[in-house]
Design a protein around this motif. Structure first.
Motif, mmCIF file in Angstrom:
data_model
loop_
_atom_site.group_PDB
_atom_site.id
_atom_site.type_symbol
_atom_site.label_atom_id
_atom_site.label_comp_id
_atom_site.label_asym_id
_atom_site.label_seq_id
_atom_site.Cartn_x
_atom_site.Cartn_y
_atom_site.Cartn_z
ATOM 1 N N LEU A 66 0.826 -1.222 0.000
ATOM 2 C CA LEU A 66 0.000 0.000 0.000
ATOM 3 C C LEU A 66 0.855 1.264 0.000
ATOM 4 C CD1 LEU A 66 -3.043 -0.636 2.370
ATOM 5 C CD2 LEU A 66 -3.064 -0.242 -0.101
ATOM 6 N N THR A 67 1.924 1.268 0.771
ATOM 7 C CA THR A 67 2.815 2.427 0.816
ATOM 8 C C THR A 67 3.430 2.664 -0.555
ATOM 9 O OG1 THR A 67 3.274 2.059 3.149
ATOM 10 C CG2 THR A 67 4.852 3.411 1.922
ATOM 11 N N GLN A 68 3.885 1.595 -1.184
ATOM 12 C CA GLN A 68 4.488 1.702 -2.521
ATOM 13 C C GLN A 68 3.457 2.172 -3.547
ATOM 14 O OE1 GLN A 68 5.797 -2.015 -4.190
ATOM 15 N NE2 GLN A 68 7.002 -1.034 -5.798
ATOM 16 N N LEU A 69 2.273 1.576 -3.528
ATOM 17 C CA LEU A 69 1.233 1.966 -4.488
ATOM 18 C C LEU A 69 0.801 3.410 -4.278
ATOM 19 C CD1 LEU A 69 -0.977 -1.271 -4.575
ATOM 20 C CD2 LEU A 69 0.763 -0.529 -6.233
ATOM 21 N N GLY A 70 0.725 3.836 -3.018
ATOM 22 C CA GLY A 70 0.370 5.223 -2.734
ATOM 23 C C GLY A 70 1.390 6.193 -3.299
ATOM 24 N N ALA A 71 2.683 5.860 -3.167
ATOM 25 C CA ALA A 71 3.753 6.709 -3.695
ATOM 26 C C ALA A 71 3.706 6.784 -5.221
ATOM 27 C CB ALA A 71 5.107 6.193 -3.227
ATOM 28 N N GLN A 72 3.153 5.745 -5.857
ATOM 29 C CA GLN A 72 3.054 5.690 -7.321
ATOM 30 C C GLN A 72 1.694 6.170 -7.823
ATOM 31 O OE1 GLN A 72 3.779 1.481 -7.806
ATOM 32 N NE2 GLN A 72 5.996 1.761 -7.914
ATOM 33 N N ASP A 73 0.820 6.639 -6.919
ATOM 34 C CA ASP A 73 -0.541 7.057 -7.253
ATOM 35 C C ASP A 73 -1.304 5.936 -7.962
ATOM 36 O OD1 ASP A 73 -2.661 8.880 -7.109
ATOM 37 O OD2 ASP A 73 -2.245 9.678 -9.115
ATOM 38 N N ARG A 74 -1.207 4.731 -7.401
ATOM 39 C CA ARG A 74 -1.867 3.550 -7.971
ATOM 40 C C ARG A 74 -2.938 3.000 -7.031
ATOM 41 N NH1 ARG A 74 0.702 1.439 -12.488
ATOM 42 N NH2 ARG A 74 0.070 -0.676 -11.997
ATOM 43 N N LEU A 75 -3.534 3.899 -6.235
ATOM 44 C CA LEU A 75 -4.666 3.565 -5.371
ATOM 45 C C LEU A 75 -5.897 4.281 -5.914
ATOM 46 C CD1 LEU A 75 -2.953 4.072 -1.885
ATOM 47 C CD2 LEU A 75 -3.372 1.902 -3.061
ATOM 48 N N CYS A 76 -7.083 3.821 -5.540
ATOM 49 C CA CYS A 76 -8.310 4.476 -6.022
ATOM 50 C C CYS A 76 -8.556 5.816 -5.338
ATOM 51 C CB CYS A 76 -9.518 3.561 -5.879
ATOM 52 S SG CYS A 76 -9.898 3.048 -4.191
ATOM 53 N N LEU A 77 -7.945 6.036 -4.168
ATOM 54 C CA LEU A 77 -8.057 7.315 -3.467
ATOM 55 C C LEU A 77 -6.861 8.180 -3.849
ATOM 56 C CD1 LEU A 77 -9.505 9.089 -1.349
ATOM 57 C CD2 LEU A 77 -8.055 8.016 0.382
ATOM 58 N N HIS A 78 -7.151 9.369 -4.382
ATOM 59 C CA HIS A 78 -6.118 10.265 -4.891
ATOM 60 C C HIS A 78 -6.175 11.615 -4.193
ATOM 61 C CE1 HIS A 78 -5.544 7.589 -8.401
ATOM 62 N NE2 HIS A 78 -6.853 7.460 -8.352
ATOM 63 N N ASP A 79 -5.026 12.276 -4.114
ATOM 64 C CA ASP A 79 -4.917 13.640 -3.626
ATOM 65 C C ASP A 79 -5.029 14.558 -4.838
ATOM 66 O OD1 ASP A 79 -4.054 16.170 -2.786
ATOM 67 O OD2 ASP A 79 -2.516 15.374 -1.469
ATOM 68 N N GLY A 80 -6.078 15.355 -4.901
ATOM 69 C CA GLY A 80 -6.295 16.240 -6.040
ATOM 70 C C GLY A 80 -5.186 17.245 -6.249
ATOM 71 N N ASN A 81 -4.525 17.679 -5.172
ATOM 72 C CA ASN A 81 -3.413 18.631 -5.299
ATOM 73 C C ASN A 81 -2.225 18.025 -6.036
ATOM 74 O OD1 ASN A 81 -4.708 20.723 -3.879
ATOM 75 N ND2 ASN A 81 -4.036 19.883 -1.927
ATOM 76 N N VAL A 82 -2.113 16.704 -6.009
ATOM 77 C CA VAL A 82 -0.993 16.021 -6.646
ATOM 78 C C VAL A 82 -1.413 15.457 -8.005
ATOM 79 C CG1 VAL A 82 0.638 14.083 -6.441
ATOM 80 C CG2 VAL A 82 0.028 15.443 -4.418
ATOM 81 N N ALA A 83 -2.444 14.611 -8.012
ATOM 82 C CA ALA A 83 -2.836 13.908 -9.232
ATOM 83 C C ALA A 83 -3.478 14.820 -10.273
ATOM 84 C CB ALA A 83 -3.794 12.765 -8.889
#
Length: 188
Positions: A66-83
């Motif tokens: 999960l930590t790795q996927l979050g760093a790669q923006d590969r989760l269904c929950l996204h930060d709009g400021n980043v993605a």
């Protein structure tokens, strides 16, 4: 998971959006982004669901994955400021990206009863409106079921319930019939 009172963006709900995948094959999906503030109840629900599916998919390695996927923006929950940096509607928001191969159920409550809505209905969901969004969170590339597209935690779009109107995202409006003058038609 029901995401209550969220704002829709990139809502392709009546006709699928077409494109190509990493292999160059044609794809066709219904989708939407469900936007909400970080303190919204959906944040905790999605994070818990992501942990649950990760534990089932990757066992003892779930938190590391999960930590790795979050760093790669590969989760269904996204930060709009980043993605979606630079897109005003996403500033300071979180969002869930949800997709479906099959058309999701689209409803509105009328007279205390949920009824399906068709494209063109005054309460048809659109990018910019407020809605309840029903999703299912799942792991892609689980141990024992590798995916050629790698590991992810995705959200399947199951349905959308229109709640209320707001300013549309991504463009203006469609012209009304009475805005056109009567024009003579060519004879057969």
């Amino acid at each position: 998971i029901m995401l209550n009172n969220v704002r829709l963006s990139y809502a392709y709900l009546f006709k699928p959006i077409t494109g190509t995948n990493d292999s160059g094959q044609a794809t066709s999906n219904y989708c939407t982004h469900a936007l909400f503030d970080p303190g919204h109840e959906a944040t905790a629900l999605i994070k818990a669901a992501q942990r649950e599916v990760a534990a089932a998919a990757w066992g003892d390695q779930a938190m590391a994955v999960l930590t790795q996927l979050g760093a790669q923006d590969r989760l269904c929950l996204h930060d709009g400021n980043v993605a979606k940096a630079g897109q005003e509607a996403y500033a300071g928001k979180l969002y869930v990206s949800a997709n479906a191969k099959n058309k999701p159920r689209l409803v509105v409550t009328r007279g205390g009863v949920n009824v399906e809505v068709a494209e063109g209905d005054p309460c048809a969901p659109y990018s910019g409106c407020w809605a309840n969004v029903l999703i299912a969170v799942y792991a892609q590339g689980a141990n024992g079921k590798p995916s050629k597209y790698g590991k992810r935690v995705n959200a399947q779009l199951l349905g959308v319930q229109f709640l209320r109107h707001d300013t549309r995202f991504g463009g203006g409006r469609v012209a009304a019939l009475d805005e056109f003058p009567a024009a003579p038609a060519e004879a057969d």
